[in-house]
Design an enzyme around this catalytic site. Sequence first.
Site, PDB file in Angstrom:
ATOM      1  N   ASP A 161       0.907  -1.225   0.289  1.00 37.79           N
ATOM      2  CA  ASP A 161      -0.193  -0.214  -0.053  1.00 37.79           C
ATOM      3  C   ASP A 161       1.504   1.104  -0.238  1.00 37.79           C
ATOM      4  OD1 ASP A 161      -1.967   1.632  -0.044  1.00 37.79           O
ATOM      5  OD2 ASP A 161      -3.211   1.258   1.878  1.00 37.79           O
TER       6      ASP A 161
HETATM    7  C1  NOJ Z   1      -3.817   3.730   0.086  1.00 34.88           C
HETATM    8  C2  NOJ Z   1      -4.899   3.141  -0.004  1.00 34.88           C
HETATM    9  O1  NOJ Z   1      -4.984   2.827   1.220  1.00 34.88           O
HETATM   10  C3  NOJ Z   1      -5.385   1.654  -1.111  1.00 34.88           C
HETATM   11  O2  NOJ Z   1      -6.935   1.693  -0.254  1.00 34.88           O
HETATM   12  C4  NOJ Z   1      -5.046   2.843  -1.933  1.00 34.88           C
HETATM   13  O3  NOJ Z   1      -4.987   1.726  -3.080  1.00 34.88           O
HETATM   14  C5  NOJ Z   1      -3.539   3.629  -1.944  1.00 34.88           C
HETATM   15  N1  NOJ Z   1      -3.321   4.153  -1.692  1.00 34.88           N
HETATM   16  C6  NOJ Z   1      -3.913   4.171  -4.152  1.00 34.88           C
HETATM   17  O4  NOJ Z   1      -4.704   5.301  -4.342  1.00 34.88           O
END
Ligand code: NOJ
Length: 748
Positions: free
Chosen positions: A306
């Site tokens: 993430d």
């Molecule tokens: C952080 C988020 O937790 C995740 O769900 C998302 O896909 C990513 N950022 C990319 O935007």
Amino acid sequence: MCIIDTQKNQLLKNLSVMKKITLFVLLLLGTRAFCADGPVPVYKNPKASIDARVEDLLKRMTLEEKILQLNQLTAGRNNNPNNIEGKDRDIPAGIGSLIYFGSEPGYRNLIQKKAMEQTRLGIPVIFGYDVIHGFRTVYPISLGQACSFNPQLVTEACKVAAKEARLSGVDWTFSPMIDVARDPRWGRVSEGYGEDPYTNAVFGVASVKGYQGKSLSDPYSVAACLKHYIGYGLSEGGRDYHYADVSPQSLWETYMPPYEAGVKAGAATIMSAFNDISGTPASANYYTLTEVLKNRWHFKGFVVSDWDAIQQLIAQGVAADRKEAGLKAFMAGVDMDMSDDIYPQNLKQLINEKKVPMSRVDDAVRRVLRLKFQLGLFDHPYVTVTDTTQRYLQPADKEAARKLAEESMVLLKNQEHILPLSTQTKQIAVIGPVANDGEDLIGNWSAHGRGADAETILGSLKKEYSNSNINYAKGCDFDGNNESGFEEAIAAAQKSDVIILCLGEKKSWTGENTSRSTIALPAVQEKLAAELKKTGKPIILILSNGRPLELMRLEPLASAIVEIWQPGVAGGSALANILSGRVNPSGKLSITFPLTTGQIPTYYDMRQAARPFSGKYQDIPTNPLYWFGHGLSYTTFSYGNIKLSSDKITKTQKLIAEVEVANTGSVNGKETVLWFISDPVASISRPMKELKYFEKKEIAAGQKTVYKFEIDPMRDLSFPDADGKRHLEGGDFYLMAGDQKVKFQLAD
Ligand code: NOJ
């Protein structure tokens, strides 16, 4: 210029004898494709197998080229140092992946062209983006989708999202989120499919099918990403990014099943989560990422971290610096670094220091390349540029969004059958901050969705109730303490026969980093409802929100309540159809509504308490307001006895259960039968009941239909231990559907 063997015959005609001989020799050598300066490399030959192409490319790559494949940059919408939007000249040509916040295929093509033409090997970029519940044709949030208990509709909606995304230059969506979530204070409950592991598994699989289609190489398929692996739904106190105390038993029992199902369904990628699992962050967790995911489940795709999850290992106290964070994440099994730039800065040195073996680098690169080949990016790197009017919001696509919105809405209460509301009603008051608001109906994470695309409730009611006088007043804002609109609202109510009161949450109140300490609506909305109640006019309460709400004070004021979630672009007409009875509501809750915030966590598959009739709150009731599975219809359904093929089975025998359901009302309706199993005595205590299967069918008024569930003992009666090993123990079990319950025995 390179040619492949489909073009060979034409070429042969035009060649001199000498050249023909040369070509013949090459053919004898088994070469199937050629360049002017020699044979086409296997990796560039679309006819070669994907494995052969991956291996061929891998052996040609330098270490630097390999590492670049494991990094993801971002383009647009943030202040991250590696945000390169608008500066495509500065984008390194050889990057592996990009988060593409844009929607212009032309800009994507520009970046792609650079990767294809200005690098030694011409490896395409994979463009990812959060397409969570629609790209431009936004459909209901996932929590609402699950209330439809209709996975087919979700697959259809995800197909639309995939098509719009691909046409806009996106090859890969960071969806579905299949984090079981039981704390509605957590803003991200809206993004998943509710509190139940099985429901998350079914809808996760349904969306993977929709995104990835029959084949990833289809022009309208995008790669899916199961997220956030794993345990993120357990963030303590519902606070985002917080510590999560995930016990090994609950990891396997509650959080793993949707992921295992998603991997089996062929999801192309997985995102490693921010949270801890008993002291080891999910993004540095060898056990979950490698031992389980890659070794036991044989996951062939790749793991992306993430956003910042690798860097965060420092804050989480398991890495001293970025280099150590990179080492831990990479060796645990995170293949691609989202946005941290830690892999490009550190992997080479870690390899030189022999802390990271080349075999691990090759494994990660292989996984990334394989997906690029599967998506057809090497052979078709560019997206056809189309006009936005052809790309988005096509009538059939909006229809898919509307159907899903209709089935995701839940009729929570309907006193004295006030609904459906006759289209001959003379005066209707439509009041509340949600009534004339499209922006918030599309919900959080709405990709390129626009509030202006959304049908408002007011607009749709005006159409559906064209014979009525609609008396609209906003009444109040979503929050704050401005009551100056109350008077107008009360006046509108006074001259009406009925009040349609539209309350709820702004879209920014759910999603990432949007926890709330209370799940009640702000006081100003509750006060508006109380004032309207004094008019004596019946209130039909419409709720649009991204989490279960505390309705303790609102519920008694309303004659009927319809939960519409954040229903997307077609939510207005979907609701109007339900209110008028054109569509009979069929949604059931995918998450329990506690009576008050103080009851959190409360969910249907709790374990039995040591003193089941004790341990209550002194100041509030213990039962929630609406349990998981609650949802009314305009008709009534009556369940017959559950019939079993046998009341005793062996561990290898299947058990067939059937229940006949009759539509005893006067309108057609859809009923979902939820099949629960309970195992009262086991070596590891089991939840009081667990959902094992569901099926939704339409039953015409006055008709009956039989629902069937084939129980497979290993799948449905076994349970995992703290290391995921499944145990199947003989004894008594109970099977439940509707108000029916039956006992059967599993022989030892
Ligand atoms: C952080 C988020 O937790 C995740 O769900 C998302 O896909 C990513 N950022 C990319 O935007």
